[in-house]
Design a protein around this motif. Structure first.
Motif, PDB file in Angstrom:
ATOM      1  N   HIS A 127       0.849  -1.192   0.000  1.00 25.46           N
ATOM      2  CA  HIS A 127       0.000   0.000   0.000  1.00 25.46           C
ATOM      3  C   HIS A 127       0.887   1.245   0.000  1.00 25.46           C
ATOM      4  O   HIS A 127       2.021   1.211   0.481  1.00 25.46           O
ATOM      5  CB  HIS A 127      -0.911   0.015   1.235  1.00 25.46           C
ATOM      6  N   ARG A 128       0.350   2.346  -0.501  1.00 25.64           N
ATOM      7  CA  ARG A 128       1.149   3.578  -0.592  1.00 25.64           C
ATOM      8  C   ARG A 128       0.707   4.648   0.405  1.00 25.64           C
ATOM      9  O   ARG A 128       1.282   5.733   0.441  1.00 25.64           O
ATOM     10  CB  ARG A 128       1.083   4.121  -2.014  1.00 25.64           C
ATOM     11  N   ALA A 129      -0.284   4.315   1.225  1.00 27.54           N
ATOM     12  CA  ALA A 129      -0.719   5.234   2.284  1.00 27.54           C
ATOM     13  C   ALA A 129      -1.198   4.393   3.463  1.00 27.54           C
ATOM     14  O   ALA A 129      -2.062   3.528   3.299  1.00 27.54           O
ATOM     15  CB  ALA A 129      -1.828   6.150   1.794  1.00 27.54           C
ATOM     16  N   ILE A 130      -0.637   4.672   4.640  1.00 25.56           N
ATOM     17  CA  ILE A 130      -0.907   3.853   5.820  1.00 25.56           C
ATOM     18  C   ILE A 130      -1.299   4.734   6.983  1.00 25.56           C
ATOM     19  O   ILE A 130      -0.672   5.759   7.243  1.00 25.56           O
ATOM     20  CB  ILE A 130       0.345   3.027   6.245  1.00 25.56           C
ATOM     21  N   ASP A 131      -2.329   4.303   7.701  1.00 25.23           N
ATOM     22  CA  ASP A 131      -2.698   4.949   8.967  1.00 25.23           C
ATOM     23  C   ASP A 131      -2.579   3.916  10.073  1.00 25.23           C
ATOM     24  O   ASP A 131      -2.526   2.707   9.816  1.00 25.23           O
ATOM     25  CB  ASP A 131      -4.135   5.491   8.888  1.00 25.23           C
ATOM     26  N   VAL A 132      -2.528   4.384  11.306  1.00 20.84           N
ATOM     27  CA  VAL A 132      -2.562   3.514  12.491  1.00 20.84           C
ATOM     28  C   VAL A 132      -3.750   3.948  13.321  1.00 20.84           C
ATOM     29  O   VAL A 132      -3.940   5.144  13.565  1.00 20.84           O
ATOM     30  CB  VAL A 132      -1.251   3.634  13.308  1.00 20.84           C
ATOM     31  N   LEU A 158     -15.877   2.400  13.514  1.00 20.16           N
ATOM     32  CA  LEU A 158     -15.121   3.590  13.898  1.00 20.16           C
ATOM     33  C   LEU A 158     -13.767   3.226  14.500  1.00 20.16           C
ATOM     34  O   LEU A 158     -13.636   2.222  15.199  1.00 20.16           O
ATOM     35  CB  LEU A 158     -15.915   4.427  14.895  1.00 20.16           C
ATOM     36  N   ARG A 159     -12.790   4.062  14.250  1.00 19.11           N
ATOM     37  CA  ARG A 159     -11.447   3.877  14.799  1.00 19.11           C
ATOM     38  C   ARG A 159     -10.932   5.217  15.318  1.00 19.11           C
ATOM     39  O   ARG A 159     -11.327   6.280  14.840  1.00 19.11           O
ATOM     40  CB  ARG A 159     -10.478   3.358  13.732  1.00 19.11           C
ATOM     41  N   ARG A 160     -10.021   5.149  16.278  1.00 17.70           N
ATOM     42  CA  ARG A 160      -9.352   6.351  16.778  1.00 17.70           C
ATOM     43  C   ARG A 160      -7.947   6.397  16.190  1.00 17.70           C
ATOM     44  O   ARG A 160      -7.157   5.481  16.376  1.00 17.70           O
ATOM     45  CB  ARG A 160      -9.290   6.330  18.307  1.00 17.70           C
ATOM     46  N   GLY A 161      -7.671   7.474  15.491  1.00 20.16           N
ATOM     47  CA  GLY A 161      -6.411   7.573  14.771  1.00 20.16           C
ATOM     48  C   GLY A 161      -5.209   7.827  15.674  1.00 20.16           C
ATOM     49  O   GLY A 161      -5.300   8.505  16.696  1.00 20.16           O
ATOM     50  N   GLN A 162      -4.068   7.261  15.293  1.00 18.98           N
ATOM     51  CA  GLN A 162      -2.803   7.459  15.981  1.00 18.98           C
ATOM     52  C   GLN A 162      -1.746   7.764  14.912  1.00 18.98           C
ATOM     53  O   GLN A 162      -2.062   8.038  13.759  1.00 18.98           O
ATOM     54  CB  GLN A 162      -2.419   6.201  16.774  1.00 18.98           C
ATOM     55  N   THR A 163      -0.512   7.749  15.299  1.00 17.15           N
ATOM     56  CA  THR A 163       0.600   7.749  14.350  1.00 17.15           C
ATOM     57  C   THR A 163       1.501   6.590  14.753  1.00 17.15           C
ATOM     58  O   THR A 163       1.402   6.105  15.875  1.00 17.15           O
ATOM     59  CB  THR A 163       1.403   9.077  14.382  1.00 17.15           C
ATOM     60  N   PRO A 164       2.362   6.115  13.825  1.00 14.41           N
ATOM     61  CA  PRO A 164       2.793   6.715  12.573  1.00 14.41           C
ATOM     62  C   PRO A 164       1.713   6.698  11.485  1.00 14.41           C
ATOM     63  O   PRO A 164       0.817   5.876  11.496  1.00 14.41           O
ATOM     64  CB  PRO A 164       3.967   5.836  12.144  1.00 14.41           C
ATOM     65  N   GLU A 208      -2.257   0.612  19.319  1.00 11.95           N
ATOM     66  CA  GLU A 208      -2.304   0.109  20.691  1.00 11.95           C
ATOM     67  C   GLU A 208      -2.765   1.228  21.607  1.00 11.95           C
ATOM     68  O   GLU A 208      -2.438   2.402  21.381  1.00 11.95           O
ATOM     69  CB  GLU A 208      -0.918  -0.387  21.133  1.00 11.95           C
ATOM     70  N   GLU A 209      -3.494   0.874  22.656  1.00 14.36           N
ATOM     71  CA  GLU A 209      -3.972   1.874  23.610  1.00 14.36           C
ATOM     72  C   GLU A 209      -2.808   2.639  24.239  1.00 14.36           C
ATOM     73  O   GLU A 209      -2.910   3.830  24.527  1.00 14.36           O
ATOM     74  CB  GLU A 209      -4.810   1.205  24.706  1.00 14.36           C
ATOM     75  N   SER A 210      -1.704   1.959  24.460  1.00 11.93           N
ATOM     76  CA  SER A 210      -0.560   2.605  25.122  1.00 11.93           C
ATOM     77  C   SER A 210       0.138   3.628  24.230  1.00 11.93           C
ATOM     78  O   SER A 210       0.921   4.442  24.719  1.00 11.93           O
ATOM     79  CB  SER A 210       0.449   1.554  25.586  1.00 11.93           C
ATOM     80  N   ASN A 211      -0.150   3.609  22.940  1.00 10.42           N
ATOM     81  CA  ASN A 211       0.472   4.556  22.004  1.00 10.42           C
ATOM     82  C   ASN A 211      -0.250   5.901  22.094  1.00 10.42           C
ATOM     83  O   ASN A 211      -0.756   6.435  21.116  1.00 10.42           O
ATOM     84  CB  ASN A 211       0.407   3.985  20.582  1.00 10.42           C
ATOM     85  N   MET A 212      -0.277   6.449  23.296  1.00  5.65           N
ATOM     86  CA  MET A 212      -1.036   7.671  23.560  1.00  5.65           C
ATOM     87  C   MET A 212      -0.222   8.913  23.223  1.00  5.65           C
ATOM     88  O   MET A 212       1.008   8.880  23.165  1.00  5.65           O
ATOM     89  CB  MET A 212      -1.471   7.725  25.029  1.00  5.65           C
ATOM     90  N   LYS A 213      -0.947  10.004  23.030  1.00  5.03           N
ATOM     91  CA  LYS A 213      -0.317  11.279  22.713  1.00  5.03           C
ATOM     92  C   LYS A 213      -0.362  12.193  23.924  1.00  5.03           C
ATOM     93  O   LYS A 213      -1.401  12.349  24.558  1.00  5.03           O
ATOM     94  CB  LYS A 213      -1.054  11.931  21.536  1.00  5.03           C
TER      95      LYS A 213
END
Length: 455
Positions: A127-132, A158-164, A208-213
């Motif tokens: 794929h050429r575009a990726i979200d987490v 529904l999803r909650r967006g993160q990075t990368p 992952e839930e722990s990948n918080m901002k």
């Protein structure tokens, strides 16, 4: 094969955090938030290069951070702009005319896992575009201007967006080229730009839930706790034996159990090792003078000390009300005061060599349990101590970490639990291996989790 460029978006000033210090410079578990974040990508074998996008006023600060951490992959420190997308554009332009993948990550998401980074990079192969993103645990409602519900979307979709968020550079460049021609353009999300201004599908990797901002002041408490409970797998450092040749190590509690394996493995790897314990040479970590003499003797003999490891500890599995007070005192003095004593006496020697210090906790540190009141509480204290001192001694170049082994087959455990099946326990040599891997790494302020290797 395309090169993978990690772009660390560190242009924020922390206004919503309510602090004068930019949020990426907030310290947790011995390092700045941004240092933890860059470390993840520095260690990932699939990342070829790192670019940090910073507030123009903070460029020199980041230059000093890069030099202090000795990051080899950081090749660019770029200037960000007023809006978040200005930082993305800065990286896109910096790699113009290069056929690369750009992997954008918020500097203030320091707990991103290697699993997430690896899955994102794997997804870029097809794929050429990726979200987490992660599933939404709560029902999401849409409201109008009067705060009245207008719709309730299906939560399962529904999803909650993160990075990368990762892209073929040309895809994200084309998306922004079209977006900037739109007079009503507004975005806080790179994937949203691709979704709105191109036909390129955006593939979603599980977060992952722990990948918080880190955004609000309240987040600092959660982040602190997550780092405290974070169990980092030992780094799979190859050829660790080469690291220890001609090095000098002092091991307290080295006469049996995990400590004995650490001593033997270090010696087999070419290190000079001084082993101390009450049974071997009457060195008691609970007595600071005893620790001081041991350290002095080792230093006078070898001329320097590179590593100090303390495996000494006692476990008395018994209800508090029935424990003899002398037993309580001995447990506290050995497990916790012994940790403090070893750290204090190791400090001047490790400062000279920018050396490394390792203590041991237990999986019981996360929650006090009946029959373990003294043991569990002292092990929790060791974790807090390690994380605090890692921060205090970071400027001295000293790395200090904590090994957290699963239930391990040791004489101390057998005295308290009797005979247990070997397949239910971690072997001490596995813990010793993880200890050497940690000594060979550059991490600090970490709780290193050691688990049985399952088939």
């Amino acid at each position: 094969m395309k090169r993978n460029i990690a772009v660390i978006l560190a242009g924020g000033v922390g206004s919503r955090l309510g602090m004068s210090t930019p949020k990426q410079f907030f310290k947790v578990a011995g390092k700045m938030v941004v240092e933890h974040t860059v470390d993840v990508f520095e260690r990932n074998q699939h990342i070829d290069e790192i670019a940090i996008v910073a507030n123009p006023m903070l460029i020199s600060d980041f230059e000093n951070i890069v030099l202090r951490n000795k990051w080899h992959k950081v090749k660019k420190i770029l200037k960000g702009g007023k809006e978040r997308y200005d930082s993305s554009l800065s990286a896109i332009q910096a790699y113009a005319n290069q056929d690369v993948n750009l992997i954008f990550h918020d500097a203030v998401r320091p707990l991103v896992s290697q699993r997430i980074v690896n899955d994102v990079i794997d997804a870029l192969a097809s794929h050429r575009a990726i979200d987490v993103a992660i599933p939404s645990a709560d029902t999401i409602i849409e409201v109008d201007g009067n705060d009245c519900i207008t719709s309730i979307p299906d939560r399962s979709r529904l999803r909650r967006g993160q990075t990368p968020q990762a892209f073929d550079r040309q895809v994200i460049a084309d998306a922004y080229e079209r977006a900037l021609k739109d007079p009503e353009f507004k975005t806080t999300d790179d994937c949203g730009v691709v979704r709105k201004y191109t036909d390129e599908p955006v593939f979603v990797v599980r977060g992952e839930e722990s990948n918080m901002k880190l955004t609000y002041r309240e987040d600092t408490y959660m982040l602190d706790k997550l780092f405290q409970l974070k169990n980092t797998e030992p780094e799979n450092t190859e050829h660790v034996s080469d690291v220890f040749r001609d090095k000098v190590a002092v091991v307290f509690g080295g006469s049996y159990g995990i400590g004995k394996y650490v001593v033997d493995m270090l010696r087999e790897s070419g290190a000079t090792v001084f082993s101390y314990s009450r049974s071997e040479n009457k060195v008691d970590v609970a007595q600071r003078d005893s620790v001081a003499k041991a350290m002095t003797d080792a230093h006078e003999t070898a001329g320097h000390i590179d590593y100090v490891v303390c495996t000494a500890g006692v476990l008395n599995k018994e209800p508090l009300a029935t424990m003899d007070y002398e037993t309580i005192q001995n447990a506290i003095q050995t497990n916790y005061l012994g940790t403090v004593n070893v750290a204090l006496e190791a400090y001047p020697y490790l400062k000279q060599t920018e050396g490394k210090l390792i203590f041991f906790t237990s999986s019981s540190y996360t929650r006090g349990r009946a029959f373990y009141s003294i043991y569990s509480s002292t092990k929790a204290a060791i974790v807090n101590f390690v994380q605090a001192v890692a921060q205090e001694w970071d400027g001295d170049g000293i790395k200090i970490n904590c090994i957290n082994p699963e239930r391990t087959k040791t004489p101390m455990r057998q005295q308290n639990f009797g005979i247990e099946p070997d397949d239910s326990l971690l072997m001490p040599e596995r813990v010793a291996e993880a200890t050497l891997q940690t000594l060979a790494s550059d991490c600090t302020g970490q709780v290193i989790d050691v688990r049985r290797q399952k088939d």
